[in-house]
Design a protein around this motif. Structure first.
Motif, PDB file in Angstrom:
ATOM      1  N   LEU A 131       0.819  -1.220   0.000  1.00  0.00           N
ATOM      2  CA  LEU A 131       0.000   0.000   0.000  1.00  0.00           C
ATOM      3  C   LEU A 131       0.849   1.266   0.000  1.00  0.00           C
ATOM      4  N   GLU A 132       1.894   1.297   0.802  1.00  0.00           N
ATOM      5  CA  GLU A 132       2.732   2.493   0.884  1.00  0.00           C
ATOM      6  C   GLU A 132       3.406   2.788  -0.449  1.00  0.00           C
ATOM      7  N   VAL A 133       3.867   1.747  -1.125  1.00  0.00           N
ATOM      8  CA  VAL A 133       4.499   1.933  -2.429  1.00  0.00           C
ATOM      9  C   VAL A 133       3.493   2.455  -3.449  1.00  0.00           C
ATOM     10  N   LEU A 134       2.286   1.887  -3.450  1.00  0.00           N
ATOM     11  CA  LEU A 134       1.250   2.350  -4.373  1.00  0.00           C
ATOM     12  C   LEU A 134       0.926   3.827  -4.153  1.00  0.00           C
ATOM     13  N   LEU A 135       0.856   4.219  -2.889  1.00  0.00           N
ATOM     14  CA  LEU A 135       0.570   5.612  -2.570  1.00  0.00           C
ATOM     15  C   LEU A 135       1.639   6.533  -3.150  1.00  0.00           C
ATOM     16  N   GLU A 136       2.905   6.148  -3.014  1.00  0.00           N
ATOM     17  CA  GLU A 136       3.988   6.979  -3.549  1.00  0.00           C
ATOM     18  C   GLU A 136       3.949   7.028  -5.073  1.00  0.00           C
ATOM     19  N   ILE A 137       3.605   5.918  -5.708  1.00  0.00           N
ATOM     20  CA  ILE A 137       3.525   5.898  -7.169  1.00  0.00           C
ATOM     21  C   ILE A 137       2.430   6.838  -7.664  1.00  0.00           C
ATOM     22  N   THR A 138       1.277   6.814  -6.986  1.00  0.00           N
ATOM     23  CA  THR A 138       0.155   7.657  -7.426  1.00  0.00           C
ATOM     24  C   THR A 138       0.398   9.141  -7.173  1.00  0.00           C
ATOM     25  N   LYS A 139       1.417   9.483  -6.381  1.00  0.00           N
ATOM     26  CA  LYS A 139       1.691  10.891  -6.105  1.00  0.00           C
ATOM     27  C   LYS A 139       2.232  11.615  -7.333  1.00  0.00           C
ATOM     28  N   PHE A 140       2.941  10.902  -8.190  1.00  0.00           N
ATOM     29  CA  PHE A 140       3.515  11.575  -9.359  1.00  0.00           C
ATOM     30  C   PHE A 140       3.345  10.779 -10.651  1.00  0.00           C
ATOM     31  N   CYS A 141       2.624   9.638 -10.573  1.00  0.00           N
ATOM     32  CA  CYS A 141       2.395   8.833 -11.775  1.00  0.00           C
ATOM     33  C   CYS A 141       0.906   8.649 -12.021  1.00  0.00           C
ATOM     34  N   ASP A 142       0.567   8.506 -13.282  1.00  0.00           N
ATOM     35  CA  ASP A 142      -0.788   8.140 -13.675  1.00  0.00           C
ATOM     36  C   ASP A 142      -0.843   6.614 -13.658  1.00  0.00           C
ATOM     37  N   LEU A 143      -1.474   6.047 -12.619  1.00  0.00           N
ATOM     38  CA  LEU A 143      -1.446   4.601 -12.390  1.00  0.00           C
ATOM     39  C   LEU A 143      -2.746   3.942 -12.836  1.00  0.00           C
ATOM     40  N   TYR A 144      -2.606   2.843 -13.573  1.00  0.00           N
ATOM     41  CA  TYR A 144      -3.750   2.027 -13.999  1.00  0.00           C
ATOM     42  C   TYR A 144      -3.538   0.595 -13.496  1.00  0.00           C
ATOM     43  N   LEU A 145      -4.569   0.055 -12.830  1.00  0.00           N
ATOM     44  CA  LEU A 145      -4.537  -1.341 -12.389  1.00  0.00           C
ATOM     45  C   LEU A 145      -5.425  -2.158 -13.315  1.00  0.00           C
ATOM     46  N   MET A 146      -5.041  -3.397 -13.574  1.00  0.00           N
ATOM     47  CA  MET A 146      -5.834  -4.215 -14.498  1.00  0.00           C
ATOM     48  C   MET A 146      -5.730  -5.685 -14.140  1.00  0.00           C
ATOM     49  N   GLU A 147      -6.804  -6.440 -14.509  1.00  0.00           N
ATOM     50  CA  GLU A 147      -6.797  -7.875 -14.231  1.00  0.00           C
ATOM     51  C   GLU A 147      -7.833  -8.611 -15.061  1.00  0.00           C
ATOM     52  N   ARG A 148      -7.550  -9.883 -15.274  1.00  0.00           N
ATOM     53  CA  ARG A 148      -8.500 -10.781 -15.941  1.00  0.00           C
ATOM     54  C   ARG A 148      -9.396 -11.410 -14.893  1.00  0.00           C
ATOM     55  N   VAL A 149     -10.694 -11.343 -15.108  1.00  0.00           N
ATOM     56  CA  VAL A 149     -11.662 -11.947 -14.186  1.00  0.00           C
ATOM     57  C   VAL A 149     -12.599 -12.870 -14.962  1.00  0.00           C
ATOM     58  N   LEU A 150     -13.212 -13.801 -14.229  1.00  0.00           N
ATOM     59  CA  LEU A 150     -14.094 -14.784 -14.871  1.00  0.00           C
ATOM     60  C   LEU A 150     -15.564 -14.400 -14.819  1.00  0.00           C
ATOM     61  N   ASP A 151     -15.917 -13.450 -13.939  1.00  0.00           N
ATOM     62  CA  ASP A 151     -17.325 -13.028 -13.849  1.00  0.00           C
ATOM     63  C   ASP A 151     -17.417 -11.647 -13.216  1.00  0.00           C
ATOM     64  N   ASP A 152     -18.629 -11.104 -13.249  1.00  0.00           N
ATOM     65  CA  ASP A 152     -18.865  -9.768 -12.702  1.00  0.00           C
ATOM     66  C   ASP A 152     -18.690  -9.737 -11.182  1.00  0.00           C
ATOM     67  N   GLU A 153     -19.001 -10.830 -10.516  1.00  0.00           N
ATOM     68  CA  GLU A 153     -18.873 -10.879  -9.061  1.00  0.00           C
ATOM     69  C   GLU A 153     -17.409 -10.721  -8.641  1.00  0.00           C
ATOM     70  N   SER A 154     -16.529 -11.324  -9.387  1.00  0.00           N
ATOM     71  CA  SER A 154     -15.106 -11.187  -9.087  1.00  0.00           C
ATOM     72  C   SER A 154     -14.661  -9.732  -9.237  1.00  0.00           C
ATOM     73  N   GLU A 155     -15.170  -9.083 -10.266  1.00  0.00           N
ATOM     74  CA  GLU A 155     -14.849  -7.671 -10.481  1.00  0.00           C
ATOM     75  C   GLU A 155     -15.300  -6.827  -9.293  1.00  0.00           C
ATOM     76  N   LYS A 156     -16.507  -7.090  -8.798  1.00  0.00           N
ATOM     77  CA  LYS A 156     -17.018  -6.332  -7.653  1.00  0.00           C
ATOM     78  C   LYS A 156     -16.181  -6.593  -6.403  1.00  0.00           C
ATOM     79  N   ARG A 157     -15.791  -7.830  -6.186  1.00  0.00           N
ATOM     80  CA  ARG A 157     -14.973  -8.166  -5.022  1.00  0.00           C
ATOM     81  C   ARG A 157     -13.639  -7.415  -5.040  1.00  0.00           C
ATOM     82  N   VAL A 158     -13.062  -7.341  -6.225  1.00  0.00           N
ATOM     83  CA  VAL A 158     -11.787  -6.645  -6.341  1.00  0.00           C
ATOM     84  C   VAL A 158     -11.931  -5.168  -5.996  1.00  0.00           C
ATOM     85  N   LEU A 159     -12.958  -4.530  -6.532  1.00  0.00           N
ATOM     86  CA  LEU A 159     -13.167  -3.103  -6.274  1.00  0.00           C
ATOM     87  C   LEU A 159     -13.446  -2.841  -4.793  1.00  0.00           C
ATOM     88  N   VAL A 160     -14.223  -3.693  -4.179  1.00  0.00           N
ATOM     89  CA  VAL A 160     -14.526  -3.537  -2.748  1.00  0.00           C
ATOM     90  C   VAL A 160     -13.259  -3.697  -1.912  1.00  0.00           C
TER      91      VAL A 160
END
Length: 245
Positions: A131-160
């Motif tokens: 988490l601390e590293v991600l916070l520092e990256i977002t301070k000066f970088c445009d960060l995009y996270l991405m992943e392959r999921v098998l269903d919509d429920e998995s997508e919701k779990r990740v966001l939560v």
């Protein structure tokens, strides 16, 4: 008159010779060898009187003389005082990313404890150490996270899970920058479309495919991986790459 002139010449020569002798003697006495000779003479004179020699030797040593160990400790204190401050995590992140301004990063095996889309159907766990590293990256970088999921429920779990971890509130990351796809090729297409300065992934095949399109890549793997290209780096984890643990 000739006699007088001869006397004057001899007198002048004698005076000049005396002057040269005086200058030579003065220079000789000021030289290191002359100083040593004078010291040797004084030591020889004092050695004839043992009592005087002992007193002379004692008085020659200052009362506040320091031992070599004292000098070493004093030097260590000076070195520590003038040692430059340790760089902050933010400075390390900026340096490691070579001032890159856009970063894409896979979730599985990097941000999340889980390593397969099948696991996301049951649970999603965010690594607290990242988490601390991600916070520092977002301070000066445009960060995009991405992943392959098998269903919509998995997508919701990740966001939560990301929201509960504070990723959307403590940094510059928003939910719209978390991208999902149904295939590995889909994630590769996302990366090529975004054209980041850095891509971070745990899939060696994706890393290999993108090596000629992306400026820099970080392959996250618990096992030591061979460097496939000059622009591909590897580390057991994202936080270890930046030296935060």
């Amino acid at each position: 008159m000739g006699v007088i002139r001869d006397c004057d010449i001899r007198s002048f020569g004698a005076v000049a010779g005396l002057a040269v002798a005086i200058v030579f003697t003065w220079r000789l006495l000021r030289s290191p060898s002359g100083t040593q000779r004078r010291q040797q003479k004084r030591q020889g004179a004092s050695s004839s009187n043992p009592g005087v020699a002992t007193h002379s030797n004692l008085s020659a040593v200052p009362s506040n003389a320091c031992s070599p160990s004292d000098d070493s400790r004093a030097q260590n204190v000076v070195d520590e005082f003038f040692q430059p401050d340790k760089p902050t995590l933010g400075q390390i992140v900026r340096q490691k990313l070579s001032e890159g301004r856009k970063v894409t990063c896979r979730l599985l095996g990097v941000i999340l404890e889980e390593s397969s889309p099948e696991e996301l159907q049951k649970q999603v766990t965010v690594k607290s150490s990242v988490l601390e590293v991600l916070l520092e990256i977002t301070k000066f970088c445009d960060l995009y996270l991405m992943e392959r999921v098998l269903d919509d429920e998995s997508e919701k779990r990740v966001l939560v899970a990301l929201e509960e971890a504070g990723i959307f509130t403590s940094g510059g990351l928003v939910k719209d920058k978390v991208l999902f796809c149904s295939t590995e090729n889909g994630r590769s297409s996302f990366v090529r479309q975004l054209e980041p300065d850095w891509h971070i992934d745990s899939n060696p095949e994706i890393v290999s495919q993108l090596a000629r399109f992306i400026k820099y890549q970080l392959h996250v793997s618990p096992y030591k991986a061979e460097r496939t290209a000059a622009n591909v780096f590897s580390a057991p984890s994202l936080e270890q790459f930046f030296g935060s643990i």
